[in-house]
Design a protein around this motif. Structure first.
Motif, mmCIF file in Angstrom:
data_model
loop_
_atom_site.group_PDB
_atom_site.id
_atom_site.type_symbol
_atom_site.label_atom_id
_atom_site.label_comp_id
_atom_site.label_asym_id
_atom_site.label_seq_id
_atom_site.Cartn_x
_atom_site.Cartn_y
_atom_site.Cartn_z
ATOM 1 N N HIS A 97 37.720 45.333 48.748
ATOM 2 C CA HIS A 97 36.545 44.461 48.680
ATOM 3 C C HIS A 97 35.483 44.900 49.690
ATOM 4 O O HIS A 97 34.287 44.953 49.371
ATOM 5 C CB HIS A 97 36.952 43.014 48.937
ATOM 6 C CG HIS A 97 35.783 42.064 49.002
ATOM 7 N ND1 HIS A 97 35.059 41.691 47.890
ATOM 8 C CD2 HIS A 97 35.185 41.440 50.070
ATOM 9 C CE1 HIS A 97 34.095 40.871 48.239
ATOM 10 N NE2 HIS A 97 34.153 40.703 49.557
ATOM 11 N N TYR A 134 33.870 48.051 48.449
ATOM 12 C CA TYR A 134 33.063 47.776 47.267
ATOM 13 C C TYR A 134 31.710 47.182 47.665
ATOM 14 O O TYR A 134 30.665 47.572 47.140
ATOM 15 C CB TYR A 134 33.813 46.817 46.347
ATOM 16 C CG TYR A 134 33.034 46.387 45.125
ATOM 17 C CD1 TYR A 134 32.918 47.232 44.027
ATOM 18 C CD2 TYR A 134 32.398 45.148 45.075
ATOM 19 C CE1 TYR A 134 32.202 46.857 42.907
ATOM 20 C CE2 TYR A 134 31.675 44.754 43.966
ATOM 21 C CZ TYR A 134 31.578 45.617 42.879
ATOM 22 O OH TYR A 134 30.854 45.236 41.777
ATOM 23 N N GLN A 172 35.490 45.932 35.408
ATOM 24 C CA GLN A 172 34.881 45.358 36.610
ATOM 25 C C GLN A 172 35.920 45.134 37.699
ATOM 26 O O GLN A 172 35.668 45.406 38.881
ATOM 27 C CB GLN A 172 34.183 44.038 36.251
ATOM 28 C CG GLN A 172 32.960 44.212 35.365
ATOM 29 C CD GLN A 172 32.431 42.886 34.851
ATOM 30 O OE1 GLN A 172 32.991 41.823 35.117
ATOM 31 N NE2 GLN A 172 31.337 42.937 34.084
ATOM 32 N N HIS A 223 36.145 46.975 41.395
ATOM 33 C CA HIS A 223 36.165 46.183 42.632
ATOM 34 C C HIS A 223 37.425 46.445 43.453
ATOM 35 O O HIS A 223 37.368 46.528 44.685
ATOM 36 C CB HIS A 223 36.067 44.692 42.282
ATOM 37 C CG HIS A 223 35.633 43.844 43.426
ATOM 38 N ND1 HIS A 223 34.656 42.879 43.300
ATOM 39 C CD2 HIS A 223 36.014 43.793 44.721
ATOM 40 C CE1 HIS A 223 34.472 42.289 44.460
ATOM 41 N NE2 HIS A 223 35.284 42.816 45.347
#
Length: 552
Positions: free
Chosen positions: A290, A293, A381, A385
């Protein structure tokens, strides 16, 4: 006592193993669904056998529970939770590029000498397997060798067989190297550290002799060229795209191994140690993915991986995929036809296959196209991520968990119907509980059963129960049998069938997903010499060890 229920139980056990080794399928016509293919294979045959035996009252709910919870010190759930958690930590560590970086470093050290590079790769796989187990090494090393041999125009078969032999030989050093080792430690009450003390000498002997046997049978320069074409320097840093993840992953994995070894003296189930470490690694992976990203770091990292393009001579990719090369994406991303390895020349023969989104009869999926597209977008997606999880989760050997539990349950059924006692009687008649006859009988039997009893897990469980059921066997003989069983079920994976081990199934699956099919007879042909050599040397070392330890 053997009765009709016993005979039926044994027959269905043999049938389930037969369909694991030789899968079969048939088509049925279902209303609204059309013709559907029904496979009878590793995933379905043991479960189907259990269902039939349960319906026929040959086994009961108690046998199924015992096959999951365990009896006589064997805890199947302990083995499988450990297997999955260690696999997750190893696979996510590989996702950082660490193992590929190690392979690049070894390639640079090997230079242009084919035999020297062959030895270096063999040593690399051996050392990696000692510390992280055979299954993670098989998953990552096989893909690298395919890329490497393709880039350098080498025959892949000698290198792939070398990797498989090394990984399944070195896995006997630590009890974590193979799920069967955990079964032995639990079933015979062997301390984890003592297990390594007993197996390290047979492992070293088997590794050296296995390499000699491989070198002999691949001695022709057409298999391993004396000189390789000069290649550019491969910078390991180019593929180590997540150094921080590699350091943290190595620390977590190493700490897990150390704690497991320490607490083994206190008889604590290993899954209680490995599961918290795996959850900690999962939390870190989600946080770190995360964070990267949000900072937009993934694009530049992917561009720096030389195996994704031809900048360092790797040529065209064997398969393309989403989010760092997930196994699931590879299944639908092949752009080149599979190649079949022939036994005689080890050559690759082109074979066309279809790669459409239809089933074998041209039927499209019953799901609405818009819903399928929506799921694909969500998955893409999510993969963008959390690429580490998107890489690791599809590669986890979760499909093998029901199979392993099924093996435990079927062997519990054999025990309930009296077959384990019968086999224990045969063992005592053959050896009279003597130490050295036991070593050779159990060692050879385990190698044979790996190939015909549903992987080395089934062979280990069966022989462990037989030895435990044999009355009056002296403790030294039981200890010798445990070590002989460890040697046999590890090198037994280097056998005649892919299903001799979970590693063999993973190995064949990785090759198949990359469009390379090694025929089972080819696999058996090249394994024959190394297996015989390692069996004789490994069991001979065990006999020598036990002669010294119990000479009185």
């Amino acid at each position: 006592m053997i009765d009709r229920f016993s005979i039926v139980t044994l027959i269905f056990f043999i049938l389930s193993v037969t369909f694991v080794i030789y899968p079969w399928s048939f088509y049925v016509h279902l209303p609204y669904f059309g013709h559907r293919k029904v496979p009878v294979n590793l995933n379905t045959a043991p479960i189907l056998a259990i269902a039939i035996l349960w319906a026929a009252q040959c086994i009961g709910a108690t046998d199924i529970r015992n096959g999951i919870v365990g009896t006589d010190g064997l805890k199947p759930y302990n083995v499988l939770i450990l297997f999955i958690t260690l696999a997750y930590m190893s696979i996510t560590l590989d996702a950082t590029g660490l193992l590929k970086a190690v392979a690049f470093w070894v390639s640079n050290k090997g230079g242009t000498s084919g035999p020297r590079l062959y030895i270096y790769f063999y040593a690399m796989v051996t050392l990696l397997t000692v510390f992280i187990g055979n299954d993670p090494v098989i998953l990552s090393g096989t893909v690298f060798l395919l890329y490497y041999t393709q880039a350098n125009d080498l025959e892949p078969l000698p290198w792939l067989m070398s990797e498989f032999t090394a990984a399944n030989t070195a896995s006997m050093v630590l009890f974590l190297g193979n799920p069967t080792n955990v079964v032995i430690c639990e079933g015979f009450g062997v301390n984890n550290v003592a297990f390594t003390a007993y197996t390290i000498l047979p492992s070293v002997a088997c590794c050296i002799c296995g390499l000699v046997a491989l070198g002999f049978q691949f001695r022709d320069p057409k298999h391993i060229p004396r000189r390789l074409q000069r290649q550019d320097y491969l910078d390991p840093r180019d593929v180590l795209h997540d150094p921080i993840g590699a350091w943290v992953g190595s620390f977590i994995f190493g700490a897990c191994l150390v704690v497991i070894i320490v607490v083994s003296f206190f008889h604590i189930d290993v899954w209680k140690i490995s599961l918290p470490f795996a959850l900690a690694k999962l939390a870190f992976d989600m946080f770190w993915d995360h964070r990267r990203y949000v900072r937009g770091q993934f694009t530049s990292e992917a561009e720096n991986d030389p195996t994704e393009d031809s900048r360092v001579g790797f040529g065209r990719p064997i398969a393309s995929s989403v989010a760092g090369g997930t196994e699931e994406a590879d299944k639908t991303a092949h752009v080149y036809p599979p190649r079949v390895m022939d036994k005689k020349e080890g050559a690759l023969q082109e074979k066309e296959v279809t790669a459409t989104g239809r089933n074998s009869h041209g039927k499209h999926s019953l799901l609405p196209t818009t819903f399928v597209a929506y799921l694909a977008r969500v998955r893409q997606q999510w993969a963008q991520h959390f690429p580490t999880l998107a890489t690791a989760i599809p590669r986890l050997p979760l499909a093998l968990v029901p199979f392993a539990f099924s093996q435990f349950i079927l062997i519990e059924g054999l025990a309930r119907r009296g077959w384990i006692d019968v086999f224990a009687t045969w063992y005592l008649r053959a050896t009279d509980g003597a130490l050295h006859p036991t070593i050779w009988l159990i060692g050879v039997s385990s190698i044979a059963l790996c190939n015909c009893a549903g992987t080395n897990i089934g062979a280990t469980i069966l022989l462990a129960k037989v030895l435990r059921a044999a009355p009056g066997v002296p403790p030294p003989t039981l200890r010798a049998a445990a070590i002989a069983l460890a040697v046999g079920n590890n090198i037994g994976a280097v056998g005649a069938t892919f299903c001799a081990s979970l590693a063999g199934l993973l190995w064949a699956g990785v090759l198949r997903q990359r469009g390379v099919v090694v025929r089972q007879r080819t696999f058996a042909y090249w394994n024959l010499l190394p297996l015989f050599v390692m069996a004789g040397v490994g069991l001979g070392v065990v006999s020598a060890e036990m002669a010294v330890l119990y000479r009185k």
